[in-house]
Design a protein around this motif. Structure first.
Motif, short mmCIF file in Angstrom:
data_model
loop_
_atom_site.label_atom_id
_atom_site.label_comp_id
_atom_site.label_asym_id
_atom_site.label_seq_id
_atom_site.Cartn_x
_atom_site.Cartn_y
_atom_site.Cartn_z
N ARG A 61 0.84 -1.20 0.00
CA ARG A 61 0.00 0.00 0.00
C ARG A 61 0.87 1.25 0.00
O ARG A 61 0.54 2.26 -0.65
CB ARG A 61 -0.94 -0.01 1.20
CG ARG A 61 -2.08 -1.01 1.09
CD ARG A 61 -3.19 -0.71 2.09
NE ARG A 61 -2.74 -0.88 3.46
CZ ARG A 61 -2.86 -2.02 4.15
NH1 ARG A 61 -3.40 -3.09 3.57
NH2 ARG A 61 -2.43 -2.10 5.39
N VAL A 62 1.98 1.22 0.75
CA VAL A 62 2.90 2.36 0.77
C VAL A 62 3.47 2.60 -0.63
O VAL A 62 3.49 3.73 -1.12
CB VAL A 62 4.03 2.12 1.79
CG1 VAL A 62 5.08 3.22 1.68
CG2 VAL A 62 3.47 2.07 3.21
N VAL A 63 3.92 1.54 -1.28
CA VAL A 63 4.47 1.68 -2.63
C VAL A 63 3.41 2.19 -3.59
O VAL A 63 3.68 3.07 -4.44
CB VAL A 63 5.06 0.34 -3.11
CG1 VAL A 63 5.37 0.39 -4.60
CG2 VAL A 63 6.32 0.01 -2.33
N ALA A 64 2.19 1.68 -3.47
CA ALA A 64 1.11 2.15 -4.35
C ALA A 64 0.86 3.64 -4.17
O ALA A 64 0.56 4.36 -5.14
CB ALA A 64 -0.16 1.36 -4.08
N GLY A 65 1.00 4.13 -2.93
CA GLY A 65 0.81 5.55 -2.68
C GLY A 65 1.99 6.40 -3.10
O GLY A 65 1.83 7.58 -3.41
N LEU A 66 3.17 5.80 -3.14
CA LEU A 66 4.38 6.55 -3.48
C LEU A 66 4.62 6.61 -4.98
O LEU A 66 5.08 7.64 -5.49
CB LEU A 66 5.60 5.93 -2.79
CG LEU A 66 6.95 6.58 -3.07
CD1 LEU A 66 6.99 8.01 -2.53
CD2 LEU A 66 8.09 5.74 -2.46
N ILE A 67 4.33 5.55 -5.69
CA ILE A 67 4.78 5.45 -7.07
C ILE A 67 4.25 6.55 -7.99
O ILE A 67 4.95 6.96 -8.92
CB ILE A 67 4.49 4.03 -7.64
CG1 ILE A 67 5.35 3.78 -8.87
CG2 ILE A 67 3.00 3.83 -7.92
CD1 ILE A 67 5.38 2.33 -9.31
N PRO A 68 3.05 7.13 -7.74
CA PRO A 68 2.65 8.25 -8.61
C PRO A 68 3.50 9.51 -8.42
O PRO A 68 3.43 10.42 -9.25
CB PRO A 68 1.19 8.52 -8.19
CG PRO A 68 0.74 7.30 -7.49
CD PRO A 68 1.96 6.76 -6.82
N HIS A 69 4.29 9.55 -7.37
CA HIS A 69 5.02 10.76 -7.01
C HIS A 69 6.53 10.65 -7.28
O HIS A 69 7.28 11.58 -6.92
CB HIS A 69 4.78 11.10 -5.55
CG HIS A 69 3.33 11.27 -5.22
ND1 HIS A 69 2.65 12.43 -5.49
CD2 HIS A 69 2.43 10.41 -4.67
CE1 HIS A 69 1.39 12.29 -5.11
NE2 HIS A 69 1.23 11.09 -4.61
N VAL A 70 6.98 9.54 -7.86
CA VAL A 70 8.41 9.35 -8.15
C VAL A 70 8.57 8.90 -9.60
O VAL A 70 7.60 8.57 -10.28
CB VAL A 70 9.05 8.31 -7.20
CG1 VAL A 70 8.97 8.79 -5.75
CG2 VAL A 70 8.39 6.94 -7.34
N ARG A 71 9.82 8.90 -10.06
CA ARG A 71 10.08 8.42 -11.43
C ARG A 71 9.66 6.97 -11.57
O ARG A 71 8.99 6.57 -12.52
CB ARG A 71 11.57 8.56 -11.75
CG ARG A 71 11.93 8.06 -13.15
CD ARG A 71 13.45 8.00 -13.35
NE ARG A 71 14.06 9.32 -13.33
CZ ARG A 71 14.18 10.11 -14.41
NH1 ARG A 71 13.72 9.70 -15.59
NH2 ARG A 71 14.75 11.28 -14.31
#
Length: 253
Positions: A159-169
């Protein structure tokens, strides 16, 4: 010692390796090579430094409890990669004095790449001093991470990765924390974070990262540790930290 342990692990992988045991879950495996490599390092240390303490992933703590010097060994970081023949696993060896890591080495078992660091004297690979990425924009950052073995923790981390991935390369999950930290140290990735690292996962790679200019810490001013490790260039640390805090990256099981 790290080179010799890596050679042992490499030879045993070529000869064929099988699971010797499991630890936290059925997917958290130990191979005979893990045990052989750690035993080899520990025996060498007993000969060379009999008064020192040793903390190893497979055999735990050995030596006197009041020793000022303690060696921290992960005989194979990335055991699942090693088991499957994915060429991303390493021997990690560090030494701390009075609780502070002062030297470390991480050596890739398959290709022989080797990273070293001593406190205050930089991080190095193949004679070249390492400098971390200078990226300042989180949206342009390539970020590495890893997952634990407990299914409930993995679910939270996903869930953390799913929330982070739109905000990083993009995200990279390579499967060996010590190597991830070394990759961040030389800019092969811009930053790294993970929950659940043990001392043997962090000690050598964390020093390499720090000496290459990365800021290594946890959330809200805490030290890097089992709750969370963030390793990022100074200008990228705050935006990554704040995004991870908002996603409760240190939470969950």
């Amino acid at each position: 010692m790290a080179r010799e342990a890596a050679a042992t692990a490499y030879r045993m992988r070529v000869q064929g390796v099988s699971v010797a045991a499991t630890k936290s879950t059925i997917t958290d495996v130990v191979t005979a090579a893990d045990r052989a490599a750690e035993q080899q390092v520990c025996e060498a240390l007993r000969r060379l430094r009999p008064e020192d303490a040793v903390l190893g992933e497979e055999f735990g703590e050995a030596g006197t409890g009041d020793a000022a010097v303690r060696w921290i060994v992960d005989p194979i970081d990335g055991t699942v990669n090693y088991l499957y023949g994915v060429p991303h696993s390493a021997v990690s060896l560090a030494v701390e004095v009075d609780g502070t890591v002062v030297a470390g080495v991480v050596r890739n078992i398959v290709n022989g790449e080797e990273w070293t660091a001593t406190a205050g004297h930089g991080a190095w690979r193949d004679g070249q001093r390492l400098r971390c990425s200078t990226e300042l924009d989180l949206g342009q950052a390539l970020v590495a991470t890893g997952f634990g073995y407990d299914p409930r923790r993995r679910e939270h981390q996903a869930r953390v990765v799913a929330g982070l991935i739109p905000h990083v390369r993009d995200i990279r999950r390579l499967g060996a924390a010590a190597l991830d930290l070394c990759f961040a140290a030389e800019g092969r990735v811009d930053a790294y974070f993970e929950k659940g690292l043990a001392a043997w996962d962090l000690a050598a790679g964390g020093l390499v990262a720090t000496e290459a200019g990365l800021r290594v810490g946890g959330l809200a001013g805490t030290a890097a540790g089992p709750d969370l490790v963030i390793a990022a260039p100074p200008g990228l640390f705050a935006p990554l930290h704040d995004r991870l805090a908002a996603l409760d990256a240190a939470g969950g099981p």
